[in-house]
Design an enzyme around this catalytic site. Structure first.
Site, PDB file in Angstrom:
ATOM      1  N   ASP A 252       0.839  -1.192   0.000  1.00  0.00           N
ATOM      2  CA  ASP A 252       0.000   0.000   0.000  1.00  0.00           C
ATOM      3  C   ASP A 252       0.878   1.249   0.000  1.00  0.00           C
ATOM      4  O   ASP A 252       2.006   1.241   0.508  1.00  0.00           O
ATOM      5  CB  ASP A 252      -0.914   0.022   1.224  1.00  0.00           C
ATOM      6  CG  ASP A 252      -2.013  -1.025   1.145  1.00  0.00           C
ATOM      7  OD1 ASP A 252      -2.300  -1.514   0.027  1.00  0.00           O
ATOM      8  OD2 ASP A 252      -2.599  -1.361   2.191  1.00  0.00           O
ATOM      9  N   GLN A 253       0.351   2.321  -0.531  1.00  0.00           N
ATOM     10  CA  GLN A 253       1.122   3.554  -0.674  1.00  0.00           C
ATOM     11  C   GLN A 253       1.719   4.027   0.648  1.00  0.00           C
ATOM     12  O   GLN A 253       2.862   4.477   0.692  1.00  0.00           O
ATOM     13  CB  GLN A 253       0.232   4.651  -1.264  1.00  0.00           C
ATOM     14  CG  GLN A 253       0.961   5.975  -1.490  1.00  0.00           C
ATOM     15  CD  GLN A 253       0.122   6.979  -2.250  1.00  0.00           C
ATOM     16  OE1 GLN A 253      -0.839   6.620  -2.912  1.00  0.00           O
ATOM     17  NE2 GLN A 253       0.483   8.248  -2.158  1.00  0.00           N
TER      18      GLN A 253
END
Length: 216
Positions: A52-53
């Site tokens: 995930d970012q």
């Protein structure tokens, strides 16, 4: 943090997305890896997984198709272990969440809605199987440091969904029941770090372990 003729592993910083997406502009980890490999005329990296970012930590890719195929074949098997570190809110009563305690969450995960753009996931009996083992490493009065090992699969937001389901959501995770206010949570992102990756090297057959230090 690790490189040989077949593999490349880096320590991904938070706030950097893994892949470029048409809806966003700016840099991505994949594009940065392409730029790193270009001087040696190495083809673009083969992406094995994603983070995930806002998640930091170990990110692994391969330099050739054969290594990628071999790794992908075992990525969700017991021979490939993925461990994360997370800071969670302590459930109530706190006496049931002591250092050394393990909690295994075995709960299928599905989309909250049928919308293709909906990123939120929920525990859904009709969803895809998923199992996570949490172990309490340290704790204070209100929070705890836990390790989270993906025992089965690696569904989107699996650790975050399972932590919320277990009653101990991640600090900074407003989407899944945690305190998402950086002023009160003390962090401006989800407190999740891809700490350690253990696998059998796809070419040499050697047991390989890669760890990423916590970001400052």
């Amino acid at each position: 943090i690790f490189e040989d003729t077949d593999l490349l592993a880096v320590s991904k910083p938070p706030f950097l997305r893994t892949n470029p997406v048409h809806r966003f502009c700016g840099k991505s980890l994949t594009n940065m890896l392409v730029g790193y490999l270009q001087p040696d005329k190495t083809p673009p990296p083969y992406i094995i997984h994603r983070l995930d970012q806002n998640t930091s930590g170990v990110f692994l890719c391969t330099k050739n198709a054969k290594a990628a195929a071999n790794l992908q074949a075992v990525w969700h098997s017991p021979s490939c272990s993925k461990a994360y570190l997370a800071v969670v809110h302590i459930p109530q009563p706190p006496a049931e969440f002591e250092v050394g305690q393990e909690v295994v969450i075995d709960a299928p995960i599905g989309r909250e809605t049928n919308l293709a753009d909906d990123v939120k996931r929920i525990v859904d009996l009709n969803g895809q199987s998923a199992r996570t083992c949490f172990c309490v490493l340290a704790r204070s009065e209100s929070t705890a440091l836990v390790s989270a090992v993906l025992l089965e699969s690696g569904r989107t937001h699996q650790i975050r969904v399972h932590a919320m389901h277990g009653g101990f959501p991640l600090v900074g995770d407003g989407l899944y029941g945690g305190d998402g206010n950086k002023d009160t949570a003390g962090i401006d992102r989800v407190a999740l770090h891809a700490w350690k990756l253990c696998f059998i090297h796809p070419t040499t057959g050697v047991n390989t372990q890669i760890t990423a230090p916590l970001p400052e």
